[in-house]
Design an enzyme around this catalytic site. Structure first.
Site, PDB file in Angstrom:
ATOM      1  N   GLU A  15      -6.142  -1.752  -8.301  1.00 60.22           N
ATOM      2  CA  GLU A  15      -5.318  -2.227  -7.185  1.00 60.22           C
ATOM      3  C   GLU A  15      -6.037  -3.290  -6.358  1.00 60.22           C
ATOM      4  O   GLU A  15      -5.694  -3.536  -5.197  1.00 60.22           O
ATOM      5  CB  GLU A  15      -4.923  -1.044  -6.294  1.00 60.22           C
ATOM      6  N   SER A 147      -0.488   3.493  -6.647  1.00 63.74           N
ATOM      7  CA  SER A 147       0.441   2.395  -6.921  1.00 63.74           C
ATOM      8  C   SER A 147       1.122   2.490  -8.283  1.00 63.74           C
ATOM      9  O   SER A 147       1.465   1.481  -8.893  1.00 63.74           O
ATOM     10  CB  SER A 147      -0.265   1.035  -6.809  1.00 63.74           C
ATOM     11  N   TYR A 211       5.349  -4.281  -5.989  1.00 60.02           N
ATOM     12  CA  TYR A 211       4.604  -5.434  -5.489  1.00 60.02           C
ATOM     13  C   TYR A 211       5.113  -6.800  -5.932  1.00 60.02           C
ATOM     14  O   TYR A 211       4.579  -7.811  -5.492  1.00 60.02           O
ATOM     15  CB  TYR A 211       3.128  -5.292  -5.892  1.00 60.02           C
ATOM     16  N   ARG A 251       1.549   7.677   3.815  1.00 59.81           N
ATOM     17  CA  ARG A 251       2.902   7.514   3.276  1.00 59.81           C
ATOM     18  C   ARG A 251       3.090   8.523   2.164  1.00 59.81           C
ATOM     19  O   ARG A 251       2.299   8.571   1.218  1.00 59.81           O
ATOM     20  CB  ARG A 251       3.096   6.093   2.732  1.00 59.81           C
ATOM     21  N   ASP A 253       5.419  10.185  -0.897  1.00 61.67           N
ATOM     22  CA  ASP A 253       6.443   9.792  -1.866  1.00 61.67           C
ATOM     23  C   ASP A 253       7.257  11.014  -2.288  1.00 61.67           C
ATOM     24  O   ASP A 253       6.680  11.996  -2.755  1.00 61.67           O
ATOM     25  CB  ASP A 253       5.792   9.179  -3.109  1.00 61.67           C
ATOM     26  N   GLU A 265       3.373  12.761  -4.086  1.00 58.52           N
ATOM     27  CA  GLU A 265       1.988  12.578  -3.663  1.00 58.52           C
ATOM     28  C   GLU A 265       1.945  12.027  -2.252  1.00 58.52           C
ATOM     29  O   GLU A 265       2.955  11.584  -1.706  1.00 58.52           O
ATOM     30  CB  GLU A 265       1.231  11.647  -4.607  1.00 58.52           C
ATOM     31  N   ASN A 267      -0.210   9.258   0.165  1.00 59.68           N
ATOM     32  CA  ASN A 267      -1.091   8.093   0.111  1.00 59.68           C
ATOM     33  C   ASN A 267      -1.813   7.934   1.442  1.00 59.68           C
ATOM     34  O   ASN A 267      -1.167   7.754   2.479  1.00 59.68           O
ATOM     35  CB  ASN A 267      -0.274   6.834  -0.177  1.00 59.68           C
ATOM     36  N   GLY A 271      -0.339   0.372   1.671  1.00 59.73           N
ATOM     37  CA  GLY A 271      -0.481  -1.080   1.694  1.00 59.73           C
ATOM     38  C   GLY A 271       0.052  -1.700   2.975  1.00 59.73           C
ATOM     39  O   GLY A 271       0.924  -1.149   3.648  1.00 59.73           O
TER      40      GLY A 271
END
Length: 304
Positions: A15, A147, A211, A251, A253, A265, A267, A271
Site C-alpha cells: 500500500e 486495502s 483507489y 474505519r 468494514d 475488519e 482499520n 486513508g
C-alpha cells in the site's frame, strides 16, 4: 506558532502508493494552515530526521504491513514523541485478521465464518472442508494485508489456482462469502462519526474499486437505514474500536445482509486521500479535512 509535524509515509508495504498519497494530502493541508511539516520515509534516516527536525507530534500516514501492524509503533515508542492513531498492541491485533476475528466472536460481534489454511491439505480435502464448513463461493485473503490486497472471491473451479498465486503468504484465511450491502463506519475517539455505503461496479470493493476513480464506485451518504439499524451499526463499530483498544480514527468494514451486520475488519489507519471514506464521512458531518487532521493530532497527545 503552530506545531512541527513529521509525517511518516511511503514504506515497503503493498500500500506504499496510497500511503504516499495520504502523506501528501495531509502535508498539503497542514502547510497551507501554518504548520511546519517534514515528510519522512520509515527508513534508516528516520531517527536522524526526528533528531534534526524535533517534531512535537508524528503523523503516521503509513498503511499496511510494517505501518499499521504494531511494527513501526514499537519503533516510535522509543522516541517518546506522540504519534497518531493506535498504539502497538491495538495495531497488531487489528491487522491480524485471525486474532481480531476471535475477539469479535468472543464479544458477540457477528463476523463471517472462517478457517485458516497453511497449505497443509490436499485440494480434494480442502474443497471437502469448505463445503462442510463454509460452502462456495468463499473469500480468500491474507491474514495481515489491508486495502483488499490479494483478496479474492473463489469458487470450486478457481480456488486452487488462487491459493497457489498467493502461496508466499504461507498461511491465509478462507472466509464465508457474505452478500448484501457494503457499509463502512468511522469512529473518532469515543465518537460515532458516521457511515457510508459503497456500491462498486466491480465484483466487490477491491483495491481498484477503492483507489481508482475510473472504477466509478458509488459512494452513498447518508446510508439508507432505519434509525434503529443505524444506531445498531454505529454501536457495533464503537464496541469493536473499544475492545481492540484503538485510539484516534478507525474505519470498520461491514456487510449488511438479511437484516444483520457482519464486521469484516477494523482499520486503525484509514486513508486520507481524495477518494478516502473517513474524510468524506467527516465532511458530511460538517468536519473539514483540516479539522479532522487537527483532531487526530490533538488525540495523539493523549496517552496510548
Amino acid at each position: 506558532m503552530k506545531k512541527k509535524v513529521l509525517i511518516l509515509s511511503g514504506g515497503i508495504s503493498k500500500e506504499r502508493l496510497i500511503s504516499l498519497d495520504t502523506g501528501y494530502q495531509v502535508a498539503k493541508e497542514l502547510k497551507k494552515n501554518g504548520y511546519k511539516i517534514k515528510i519522512s520515509e520509515p527508513d534508516d534516516n528516520l531517527e536522524k530526521n526526528i533528531k534534526i527536525f524535533k517534531p512535537s507530534v508524528i503523523f503516521n500516514a503509513l498503511h499496511g504491513q510494517f505501518g499499521e501492524d504494531g511494527y513501526i509503533q514499537t519503533i516510535l515508542e522509543r522516541f517518546k514523541i506522540p504519534y497518531t492513531h493506535s498504539g502497538v498492541i491495538a495495531s497488531s491485533i487489528a491487522m491480524d485478521k485471525e486474532i481480531s476475528k476471535k475477539i469479535f466472536i468472543k464479544n458477540k460481534i457477528k463476523t463471517p465464518k472462517y478457517f485458516t489454511y497453511s497449505y497443509d491439505l490436499p485440494t480434494f480435502d480442502l474443497i471437502k472442508k469448505i463445503k462442510k464448513k463454509l460452502k462456495f463461493p468463499v473469500i480468500v485473503k491474507p491474514l495481515n494485508e489491508g486495502s483488499s490486497v490479494n483478496v479474492y472471491i473463489c469458487n470450486k473451479k478457481n480456488i486452487t489456482k488462487t491459493l497457489i498465486s498467493i502461496k508466499n503468504y504461507k498461511k491465509v484465511m478462507i472466509e464465508e462469502f457474505i452478500g448484501g450491502r457494503e457499509i463502512q463506519v468511522a469512529i473518532m475517539g469515543n465518537k460515532k462519526l458516521g457511515a457510508i455505503e459503497l456500491r462498486p461496479k466491480r465484483k466487490f470493493y477491491d483495491y481498484k474499486a477503492k483507489y481508482n476513480s475510473s472504477a466509478k464506485t458509488e459512494h452513498i451518504i447518508p446510508v439508507n437505514l432505519t434509525s434503529n439499524k443505524m444506531k445498531q451499526l454505529l454501536d457495533i463499530a464503537l464496541k469493536a474500536h473499544k475492545i481492540i483498544g484503538c485510539k484516534g480514527v478507525t474505519r470498520s468494514d461491514f456487510k449488511f445482509y438479511n437484516g444483520k451486520f457482519y464486521l469484516l475488519e477494523i482499520n486503525t489507519q484509514p486513508g486520507m486521500t481524495k477518494l478516502s471514506l473517513v474524510p468524506e464521512i467527516a465532511a458530511y458531518k460538517g468536519i473539514s479535512f483540516l479539522k479532522l487532521i487537527e483532531w487526530i493530532l490533538i488525540d495523539a497527545n493523549k496517552k496510548k
